[in-house]
Design a protein around this motif. Structure first.
Motif, PDB file in Angstrom:
ATOM      1  N   UNK A 107       0.772  -1.156  -0.038  1.00 14.11           N
ATOM      2  CA  UNK A 107       0.176  -0.010  -0.047  1.00 14.11           C
ATOM      3  C   UNK A 107       0.711   1.264   0.048  1.00 14.11           C
ATOM      4  N   UNK A 108       1.873   1.173   0.565  1.00 16.48           N
ATOM      5  CA  UNK A 108       2.704   2.554   0.574  1.00 16.48           C
ATOM      6  C   UNK A 108       3.431   2.653  -0.648  1.00 16.48           C
ATOM      7  N   UNK A 109       3.970   1.653  -1.420  1.00 13.80           N
ATOM      8  CA  UNK A 109       4.403   1.585  -2.639  1.00 13.80           C
ATOM      9  C   UNK A 109       3.525   2.227  -3.884  1.00 13.80           C
ATOM     10  N   UNK A 110       2.004   1.737  -3.515  1.00 11.10           N
ATOM     11  CA  UNK A 110       1.033   2.157  -4.390  1.00 11.10           C
ATOM     12  C   UNK A 110       0.875   3.565  -4.120  1.00 11.10           C
ATOM     13  N   UNK A 111       0.822   3.838  -2.744  1.00 15.78           N
ATOM     14  CA  UNK A 111       0.702   5.226  -2.676  1.00 15.78           C
ATOM     15  C   UNK A 111       1.487   6.254  -3.097  1.00 15.78           C
ATOM     16  N   UNK A 112       2.705   5.862  -2.857  1.00 13.73           N
ATOM     17  CA  UNK A 112       3.966   6.627  -3.972  1.00 13.73           C
ATOM     18  C   UNK A 112       3.736   6.672  -5.353  1.00 13.73           C
ATOM     19  N   UNK A 114       0.780   6.436  -6.965  1.00  9.09           N
ATOM     20  CA  UNK A 114      -0.227   7.327  -7.574  1.00  9.09           C
ATOM     21  C   UNK A 114      -0.273   8.526  -7.102  1.00  9.09           C
ATOM     22  N   UNK A 115       0.615   9.161  -6.072  1.00  7.65           N
ATOM     23  CA  UNK A 115       0.781  10.574  -5.771  1.00  7.65           C
ATOM     24  C   UNK A 115       1.777  11.160  -7.167  1.00  7.65           C
ATOM     25  N   UNK A 116       2.907  10.322  -7.403  1.00  4.57           N
ATOM     26  CA  UNK A 116       3.808  10.921  -8.337  1.00  4.57           C
ATOM     27  C   UNK A 116       3.016  10.774  -9.775  1.00  4.57           C
ATOM     28  N   UNK A 117       1.953  10.146 -10.110  1.00  4.29           N
ATOM     29  CA  UNK A 117       1.397   9.987 -11.337  1.00  4.29           C
ATOM     30  C   UNK A 117       0.396  11.123 -11.274  1.00  4.29           C
ATOM     31  N   UNK A 118      -0.334  11.378 -10.375  1.00  3.22           N
ATOM     32  CA  UNK A 118      -1.412  12.494 -10.244  1.00  3.22           C
ATOM     33  C   UNK A 118      -0.607  13.850 -10.267  1.00  3.22           C
ATOM     34  N   UNK A 119       0.400  13.984  -9.772  1.00  2.98           N
ATOM     35  CA  UNK A 119       1.227  15.094  -9.682  1.00  2.98           C
ATOM     36  C   UNK A 119       1.721  15.300 -11.029  1.00  2.98           C
ATOM     37  N   UNK A 120       2.179  14.308 -11.575  1.00  2.56           N
ATOM     38  CA  UNK A 120       2.774  14.347 -13.058  1.00  2.56           C
ATOM     39  C   UNK A 120       1.751  15.024 -14.056  1.00  2.56           C
ATOM     40  N   UNK A 121       0.454  14.331 -14.131  1.00  2.00           N
ATOM     41  CA  UNK A 121      -0.455  14.783 -14.955  1.00  2.00           C
ATOM     42  C   UNK A 121      -1.178  16.071 -14.769  1.00  2.00           C
ATOM     43  N   UNK A 122      -1.432  16.287 -13.493  1.00  2.00           N
ATOM     44  CA  UNK A 122      -2.104  17.429 -12.892  1.00  2.00           C
ATOM     45  C   UNK A 122      -1.402  18.388 -11.894  1.00  2.00           C
ATOM     46  N   UNK A 185      -2.802   3.022   5.296  1.00  2.00           N
ATOM     47  CA  UNK A 185      -1.329   3.248   4.532  1.00  2.00           C
ATOM     48  C   UNK A 185      -1.224   3.948   3.178  1.00  2.00           C
ATOM     49  N   UNK A 186      -2.204   3.366   2.514  1.00  2.00           N
ATOM     50  CA  UNK A 186      -2.415   4.107   1.104  1.00  2.00           C
ATOM     51  C   UNK A 186      -2.477   5.633   1.112  1.00  2.00           C
ATOM     52  N   UNK A 187      -3.662   6.153   1.599  1.00  2.00           N
ATOM     53  CA  UNK A 187      -3.914   7.416   1.630  1.00  2.00           C
ATOM     54  C   UNK A 187      -2.880   8.222   2.269  1.00  2.00           C
ATOM     55  N   UNK A 188      -2.370   7.702   3.335  1.00  2.00           N
ATOM     56  CA  UNK A 188      -1.343   8.414   4.020  1.00  2.00           C
ATOM     57  C   UNK A 188       0.242   8.579   3.177  1.00  2.00           C
ATOM     58  N   UNK A 189       0.371   7.681   2.586  1.00  2.00           N
ATOM     59  CA  UNK A 189       1.533   7.785   1.686  1.00  2.00           C
ATOM     60  C   UNK A 189       1.319   8.788   0.485  1.00  2.00           C
ATOM     61  N   UNK A 190       0.156   8.380  -0.005  1.00  2.40           N
ATOM     62  CA  UNK A 190      -0.419   9.422  -1.313  1.00  2.40           C
ATOM     63  C   UNK A 190      -0.166  10.845  -0.862  1.00  2.40           C
ATOM     64  N   UNK A 191      -0.664  11.188   0.158  1.00  7.11           N
ATOM     65  CA  UNK A 191      -0.676  12.653   0.735  1.00  7.11           C
ATOM     66  C   UNK A 191       0.525  13.155   1.200  1.00  7.11           C
TER      67      UNK A 191
END
Length: 246
Positions: A107-112, A114-122, A185-191
């Motif tokens: 979940x921590x890896x997926x959070x990182x 997803x956050x990088x993908x969203x930041x790159x696109x938007x 874990x995923x939401x905290x890592x993504x934020x």
């Protein structure tokens, strides 16, 4: 308005020149037009809501991948049965804790990611996009948890023990013992990753360029010139004859 000083009367705005607050005046050189609202750099509210909805759905669907990886990588808890009950084959084993740890690490890896993908696109997305990322990550964790349990070994331990037979080892159902920690874990890592990326590489507000307005200051700081200049507007003249008293 006019400035009065006894013998001198001069307008504050020179003739045949518009005032500094004239709405029809062309912008000074060096100034930049304000960006239009609703463009790619500054999306309006409707566009931002659509972007947030897309982020939420895509991140939530990524929870299926997490659930499959958890099912594949999580260690199995071996069980064994006799005529009366079902027992752990190894009472001191750490397989149950390993299943929780595997889920949290994934979940921590997926959070990182997803956050990088969203930041790159938007990169210029607003608060709604970040909210969509957080809600999507929470839903993705719940989806992953349910997918792993659904596709994993059956939760009917008694039926599986009878099917396996007495003294035969079989796998326990895949479970999360610390559901709250694993799901968040995923939401905290993504934020956290999105905040760090925004602070390090996010767009900066352009400072206004006031160099085009320097002409107004230089004009009004100088002395009054032209036919409206009074006796006291110029430099002091020397006495007639150019000589002083002996």
């Amino acid at each position: 308005m006019a400035w009065h000083d006894g013998t001198v009367t001069a307008p504050l705005t020179p003739p045949h020149q518009p005032g500094p607050h004239d709405p029809w005046q062309a912008p000074p050189s060096g100034s930049h037009p304000a960006p239009s609202v609703g463009g790619p750099d500054h999306p309006d509210t409707a566009t931002e809501i659509r972007q947030a909805a897309v982020v939420l759905v895509l991140v939530a669907l990524a929870g299926i991948v997490l659930g499959l990886l958890w099912l594949w990588l999580a260690p199995r808890v071996p069980l064994i049965s006799d005529d009366t009950a079902v027992f752990l084959e190894n009472s001191e084993g750490e397989e149950a804790i390993g299943a929780d740890g595997t889920f949290v690490l994934l979940a921590l890896g997926f959070g990182a990611l997803s956050a990088a993908a969203v930041f790159w696109r938007l990169r210029r997305g607003g608060v709604l996009v970040v909210v969509g990322l957080a809600l999507g990550a929470l839903l993705a964790s719940l989806v992953a948890w349910r997918v792993g349990i659904w596709l994993g070994p059956s939760s009917d331990v008694v039926a599986r023990a009878r099917e396996a037979g007495q003294g035969v080892t079989f796998d326990a159902p895949l479970e999360l013992h610390s559901v709250g920690v694993a799901v968040l874990a995923w939401p905290f890592a993504a934020m956290g990753i999105h905040l760090l990326l925004t602070a390090a590489f996010g767009p900066r507000d352009v400072e206004p360029d006031w160099t085009g307005y320097s002409g107004y200051g230089s004009y009004y700081d100088g002395p009054v010139q032209g036919p409206l200049a009074g006796p006291g507007s110029g430099p002091p003249s020397s006495p007639a004859g150019g000589g002083g008293a002996a």
